[in-house]
Design a protein around this motif. Structure first.
Motif, short mmCIF file in Angstrom:
data_model
loop_
_atom_site.label_atom_id
_atom_site.label_comp_id
_atom_site.label_asym_id
_atom_site.label_seq_id
_atom_site.Cartn_x
_atom_site.Cartn_y
_atom_site.Cartn_z
N VAL A 36 -3.80 -2.12 -6.71
CA VAL A 36 -4.80 -2.81 -5.88
C VAL A 36 -5.96 -1.84 -5.63
CG1 VAL A 36 -5.24 -3.85 -3.62
CG2 VAL A 36 -3.02 -4.18 -4.74
N PRO A 37 -7.19 -2.26 -5.88
CA PRO A 37 -8.32 -1.36 -5.60
C PRO A 37 -8.44 -1.09 -4.10
CG PRO A 37 -8.99 -3.21 -7.01
CD PRO A 37 -7.62 -3.54 -6.48
N GLY A 38 -8.63 0.17 -3.75
CA GLY A 38 -8.88 0.51 -2.36
C GLY A 38 -10.29 0.11 -1.95
N LEU A 39 -10.50 -0.01 -0.66
CA LEU A 39 -11.80 -0.41 -0.15
C LEU A 39 -12.38 0.70 0.73
CD1 LEU A 39 -11.05 -4.11 0.88
CD2 LEU A 39 -12.15 -3.29 -1.21
N PRO A 40 -13.69 0.93 0.65
CA PRO A 40 -14.32 1.92 1.53
C PRO A 40 -14.08 1.58 2.99
CG PRO A 40 -15.84 1.19 -0.20
CD PRO A 40 -14.65 0.28 -0.26
N GLY A 41 -13.86 2.59 3.78
CA GLY A 41 -13.64 2.38 5.21
C GLY A 41 -12.22 2.06 5.58
N LEU A 42 -11.32 1.98 4.57
CA LEU A 42 -9.90 1.70 4.83
C LEU A 42 -9.06 2.84 4.25
CD1 LEU A 42 -9.73 -2.15 4.06
CD2 LEU A 42 -9.92 -1.02 6.29
N PRO A 43 -9.07 3.99 4.92
CA PRO A 43 -8.40 5.17 4.36
C PRO A 43 -6.89 5.04 4.25
CG PRO A 43 -9.09 5.58 6.63
CD PRO A 43 -9.71 4.28 6.21
N ASP A 44 -6.27 4.14 5.04
CA ASP A 44 -4.82 3.97 5.01
C ASP A 44 -4.36 2.88 4.05
OD1 ASP A 44 -4.25 5.99 6.78
OD2 ASP A 44 -4.26 4.70 8.54
N MET A 45 -5.29 2.29 3.31
CA MET A 45 -4.90 1.20 2.40
C MET A 45 -3.98 1.70 1.29
SD MET A 45 -7.40 -1.69 0.77
CE MET A 45 -6.71 -3.01 -0.26
N VAL A 46 -3.96 3.01 1.06
CA VAL A 46 -3.04 3.60 0.09
C VAL A 46 -1.59 3.26 0.42
CG1 VAL A 46 -2.97 5.78 1.36
CG2 VAL A 46 -2.32 5.75 -1.03
N PHE A 47 -1.31 3.01 1.70
CA PHE A 47 0.07 2.72 2.11
C PHE A 47 0.36 1.24 1.89
CE2 PHE A 47 -1.05 6.46 4.89
CZ PHE A 47 -0.43 7.38 4.04
N ALA A 48 0.53 0.89 0.62
CA ALA A 48 0.65 -0.50 0.20
C ALA A 48 1.84 -1.21 0.80
CB ALA A 48 0.73 -0.57 -1.33
N ALA A 49 2.90 -0.48 1.12
CA ALA A 49 4.09 -1.13 1.70
C ALA A 49 3.76 -1.89 2.96
CB ALA A 49 5.17 -0.09 1.98
N ASN A 50 2.74 -1.43 3.69
CA ASN A 50 2.37 -2.08 4.94
C ASN A 50 1.58 -3.37 4.72
OD1 ASN A 50 1.56 1.15 6.41
ND2 ASN A 50 3.54 0.18 6.13
N GLY A 51 1.16 -3.63 3.48
CA GLY A 51 0.29 -4.76 3.21
C GLY A 51 0.95 -6.12 3.30
N GLY A 52 2.28 -6.16 3.24
CA GLY A 52 2.96 -7.45 3.32
C GLY A 52 4.38 -7.39 2.83
N LEU A 53 4.93 -8.55 2.56
CA LEU A 53 6.31 -8.69 2.11
C LEU A 53 6.35 -9.77 1.05
CD1 LEU A 53 9.34 -7.94 2.62
CD2 LEU A 53 9.37 -9.77 4.34
N ILE A 54 7.03 -9.50 -0.07
CA ILE A 54 7.11 -10.44 -1.19
C ILE A 54 8.57 -10.58 -1.61
CG2 ILE A 54 6.36 -11.02 -3.52
CD1 ILE A 54 3.98 -9.10 -3.08
N VAL A 55 9.11 -11.78 -1.51
CA VAL A 55 10.49 -12.06 -1.93
C VAL A 55 10.47 -13.36 -2.73
CG1 VAL A 55 12.88 -12.41 -1.24
CG2 VAL A 55 11.40 -10.93 0.14
N GLY A 56 10.82 -13.28 -4.01
CA GLY A 56 10.76 -14.46 -4.85
C GLY A 56 9.33 -14.94 -5.00
N GLU A 57 9.11 -16.23 -4.80
CA GLU A 57 7.76 -16.79 -4.90
C GLU A 57 7.04 -16.83 -3.56
OE1 GLU A 57 5.97 -17.81 -7.65
OE2 GLU A 57 7.57 -16.74 -8.68
N ARG A 58 7.65 -16.29 -2.53
CA ARG A 58 7.05 -16.33 -1.21
C ARG A 58 6.50 -14.96 -0.83
NH1 ARG A 58 11.01 -20.26 2.43
NH2 ARG A 58 11.29 -21.86 0.84
N ALA A 59 5.37 -14.97 -0.16
CA ALA A 59 4.75 -13.72 0.28
C ALA A 59 4.11 -13.93 1.64
CB ALA A 59 3.71 -13.26 -0.73
N MET A 60 4.06 -12.87 2.41
CA MET A 60 3.39 -12.89 3.71
C MET A 60 2.57 -11.61 3.82
SD MET A 60 4.95 -13.07 7.59
CE MET A 60 5.51 -14.78 7.43
N SER A 61 1.27 -11.75 4.02
CA SER A 61 0.43 -10.58 4.21
C SER A 61 0.51 -10.13 5.67
CB SER A 61 -1.02 -10.88 3.82
OG SER A 61 -1.53 -11.96 4.57
#
Length: 279
Positions: A71-96
């Protein structure tokens, strides 16, 4: 068969399985604010070193047969590298995610857009505060969920409804370990490693009941976020500084793969924080 013989048989049967991960290159990584005990804006950050360590982690995953979506990082979001915090994906369902601190609020929509691009059908945004796989870890057919710092029972109920999975709530009590993934490492559907002092007495009782053969981490390994790792069923990718945990994993038939994560640790993250799994 004795418990020792059972453990030996399980160790001999361990096999890796290919995984799919989402990661975000730390092109904008920095520590410019403090929202956890690890962060010190006065301590210099070497972004080039952070990128080098991240690239080593990604290359290691791919070397071991795993797929990585970046995922491309965005300026001003220095913690976006921590992708695990971005959501949860199980099967075909996802929650950001919906982040607790305003400094990270824009990460939720950014990861939401990426989930939609991955073609997942059931993508929703969290209504309750929920920091993705930082708070929720899939172990077999249940989700273990942290609470006390970044997540609440209301979020646990929301996640359980959306994913149609049971959620086991575990209270965290040490502010250094505000996310579950900093003190608990799923190893397979029946085994975890964790750091008992990070949990309330009630949570420790639950974990002891569910996982009587768990690996218990030491203070030294917890202090370097050694449990913030990823297991593919056999190989365990974790901080190279977690030496005692690596020995315990090897003794139980796993293959620890050490990765140097010292620069990302300055923001409170290690291997798992940088890795969102598409289950």
């Amino acid at each position: 068969m004795t418990s020792v013989a059972i453990l030996q048989a399980e160790s001999a049967a361990r096999r890796p399985s290919p995984r799919r991960f989402v990661m975000c290159r730390p092109d904008h990584f920095d520590v410019t604010y403090s929202i956890n005990p690890w962060m010190n804006p006065d301590e210099p950050v070497d972004r080039c070193l952070a990128i080098e360590q991240w690239e080593t982690l990604r290359a290691t995953y791919e070397e071991y047969g795993h797929k990585v979506d970046v995922v491309p990082g965005l300026p001003g979001l220095p913690d976006m590298v921590f992708a695990a915090n971005g959501g949860l994906i199980v099967g075909e369902r996802a929650m950001s995610a919906r982040f607790t601190h305003p400094e990270r609020a824009a990460e939720g929509p950014a990861y939401h857009r990426r989930f939609a691009e991955l073609g997942l059908a059931g993508v929703v945004g969290a209504e309750e505060l929920n920091e993705g796989e930082g708070d929720f870890l899939l172990v077999g057919d249940r989700l273990l969920a942290g609470m006390g710092f970044r997540c609440s029972l209301a979020a646990h109920e929301e996640v359980s409804r959306h994913f149609a999975l049971p959620v086991v709530s575990l209270e965290l009590v040490d502010p250094r370990f505000y996310h579950l993934d900093t003190v608990l490492l799923p190893l397979d559907s029946r085994t975890v490693a964790y750091y008992p002092p990070a949990f309330s007495r009630a949570a420790r009782a639950i974990l002891a009941d569910l996982y009587p053969d768990a690996i218990l981490a030491t203070d030294a390994d917890a202090a370097v976020l050694g449990l913030n790792g990823v297991c593919d069923g056999f190989n365990v990718f974790l901080s190279s500084s977690a030496t005692e945990l690596s020995e315990a994993l090897r003794a139980r038939g796993y293959n620890p793969v050490g990765i140097e994560m010292s620069e990302l640790l300055k923001a409170g993250g290690s291997v798992k924080c940088c890795t969102l799994e598409i289950h």
